[in-house]
Write a protein that holds these residues in place. Structure first.
Motif, PDB file in Angstrom:
ATOM      1  N   UNK A   1       0.668  -1.041   0.090  1.00 32.97           N
ATOM      2  CA  UNK A   1       0.077   0.065   0.228  1.00 32.97           C
ATOM      3  C   UNK A   1       0.902   1.199  -0.241  1.00 32.97           C
ATOM      4  N   UNK A   2       0.342   2.304  -0.728  1.00 28.02           N
ATOM      5  CA  UNK A   2       1.170   3.566  -0.836  1.00 28.02           C
ATOM      6  C   UNK A   2       0.440   4.662  -0.094  1.00 28.02           C
ATOM      7  N   UNK A   3      -0.898   4.678  -0.249  1.00 24.88           N
ATOM      8  CA  UNK A   3      -1.822   5.724   0.068  1.00 24.88           C
ATOM      9  C   UNK A   3      -2.687   5.311   1.408  1.00 24.88           C
TER      10      UNK A   3
ATOM     11  N   UNK B   1       3.900   3.878  13.431  1.00 21.88           N
ATOM     12  CA  UNK B   1       3.134   3.618  11.992  1.00 21.88           C
ATOM     13  C   UNK B   1       3.315   4.619  11.052  1.00 21.88           C
ATOM     14  N   UNK B   2       2.916   6.130  11.286  1.00 15.90           N
ATOM     15  CA  UNK B   2       3.316   6.969  10.728  1.00 15.90           C
ATOM     16  C   UNK B   2       4.659   7.363  10.148  1.00 15.90           C
ATOM     17  N   UNK B   3       5.657   7.107  10.861  1.00 14.63           N
ATOM     18  CA  UNK B   3       7.200   7.078  10.264  1.00 14.63           C
ATOM     19  C   UNK B   3       7.475   5.856   9.430  1.00 14.63           C
ATOM     20  N   UNK B   4       6.880   4.641   9.738  1.00 12.10           N
ATOM     21  CA  UNK B   4       6.847   3.473   8.714  1.00 12.10           C
ATOM     22  C   UNK B   4       6.549   3.894   7.456  1.00 12.10           C
TER      23      UNK B   4
ATOM     24  N   UNK C   1       6.423   6.872   5.728  1.00 15.08           N
ATOM     25  CA  UNK C   1       6.912   7.559   5.321  1.00 15.08           C
ATOM     26  C   UNK C   1       8.232   7.116   4.844  1.00 15.08           C
ATOM     27  N   UNK C   2       8.647   6.291   5.524  1.00 17.31           N
ATOM     28  CA  UNK C   2      10.100   5.857   5.361  1.00 17.31           C
ATOM     29  C   UNK C   2       9.980   4.953   4.139  1.00 17.31           C
ATOM     30  N   UNK C   3       8.782   4.332   3.847  1.00 11.66           N
ATOM     31  CA  UNK C   3       8.463   3.422   2.560  1.00 11.66           C
ATOM     32  C   UNK C   3       8.347   4.231   1.461  1.00 11.66           C
TER      33      UNK C   3
ATOM     34  N   UNK D   1       0.763  -1.514  12.256  1.00 13.45           N
ATOM     35  CA  UNK D   1       2.298  -1.295  12.349  1.00 13.45           C
ATOM     36  C   UNK D   1       2.949  -2.726  12.265  1.00 13.45           C
ATOM     37  N   UNK D   2       2.686  -3.502  13.237  1.00 16.85           N
ATOM     38  CA  UNK D   2       3.634  -4.718  13.311  1.00 16.85           C
ATOM     39  C   UNK D   2       3.417  -5.561  11.839  1.00 16.85           C
ATOM     40  N   UNK D   3       2.171  -5.307  11.200  1.00 21.77           N
ATOM     41  CA  UNK D   3       1.772  -6.297   9.941  1.00 21.77           C
ATOM     42  C   UNK D   3       2.570  -5.535   8.944  1.00 21.77           C
ATOM     43  N   UNK D   4       3.285  -4.434   8.814  1.00 21.04           N
ATOM     44  CA  UNK D   4       4.085  -3.934   7.924  1.00 21.04           C
ATOM     45  C   UNK D   4       5.272  -4.224   7.905  1.00 21.04           C
ATOM     46  N   UNK D   5       5.826  -5.053   8.868  1.00 26.13           N
ATOM     47  CA  UNK D   5       7.235  -5.598   8.925  1.00 26.13           C
ATOM     48  C   UNK D   5       7.596  -6.354   7.764  1.00 26.13           C
TER      49      UNK D   5
END
Length: 263
Positions: A7-9, A31-34, A36-38, A259-263
């Motif tokens: 996901x991008x947006x 979550x917000x930092x992750x 932006x980092x991606x 957030x954890x699922x975005x790892x």
């Protein structure tokens, strides 16, 4: 299952999703930092029409979240988009907060909170400055047959101590008194999600909507044809899925789990 890494947006509801009252949820900043980092973008999409975007920027800053006006899309933004070209020269009765009226006026509309002749339109927002006079004025106008538009159908707005009546509850009162229902603009209608994707150039496959209400947040995403993440940190409960017959793509406990699922 949603592949959050693709996901991008990220369209984010706020109250009940990333914070409750004045308390930021654990995991929100991570979550917000992750995102932006991606190289992705998050957009705060809210039905709350009682505050201006600048007020939201200040509020989030107080919680440690740096943001700009470009990070927000409100139901008032969508309302202004809807009214443009239809009521440009009309005198509009704005049933809402002082800030709500100011936003409409700054967009170039003629607004009033006084009962006058020649008003063709009543617009209703979440009103934390509600008076009986406004209810009486609205009933008179609706009895005259004026057009009726409202920012959002939310029954309640969550707070740190429970819930308070939101725009949808006030509109229900007006319906019981007059038999008139408004055209709602915000979630669950798809316009806010569609405008977000159009404005920033993302596809449906790249977009996910995250929220705590089945009947507004999740319904908006479903109606827009995008993935949805239902969080149980605010108003909604798992039983709402069957109650409203609206199915999210995924259910999470809170923003930290996402957030954890975005790892």
């Amino acid at each position: 299952m949603i592949d959050l890494r693709q996901k991008k947006l990220f369209l984010l509801d706020m109250d009940g999703t990333i914070y409750l009252g004045d308390t930021l949820f654990d995991g929100t900043l991570d979550f917000l930092s992750r995102v932006r980092e991606r190289g992705g973008k998050y957009l705060f999409v809210t039905n709350n029409s009682s505050r201006s975007v600048s007020a939201y920027v200040d509020r989030l800053a107080g919680m440690g979240i740096a943001s700009t006006a470009d990070d927000f899309l409100t139901s008032v933004d969508a309302l202004i988009w809807y009214l443009r070209g239809k009521y440009d020269d009309a005198l509009i009765y704005a049933f809402g907060t002082r800030t709500f009226r100011e936003q409409l006026a700054e967009a170039g509309f003629r607004v009033t909170d006084k009962l006058e002749d020649g008003i063709p339109l009543l617009v209703c927002g979440f009103d934390t400055e509600l008076t009986f006079q406004k209810l009486e004025d609205a009933c008179i106008l609706l009895g005259r047959g004026v057009d009726f538009v409202a920012t959002n159908p939310d029954w309640v707005c969550p707070t740190s101590y429970g819930s308070v009546p939101d725009c949808g509850s006030v509109c229900e009162m007006l319906f019981r008194a007059t038999g008139r229902r408004p055209k709602f603009i915000g979630k669950p209608e798809p316009e806010m999600a569609l405008l977000s994707m159009e404005r920033y150039g993302y596809s449906r496959a790249e977009t996910v909507l995250i929220g705590d209400r089945i009947y507004t947040d999740i319904a908006c995403g479903v109606n827009a044809g995008i993935d949805t993440a239902f969080v149980l940190s605010g108003e909604g409960v798992p039983e709402d899925i069957e109650k409203f017959q609206i199915r999210p793509s995924e259910v999470y406990q809170d923003i930290r789990e996402i957030f954890l699922r975005m790892e």
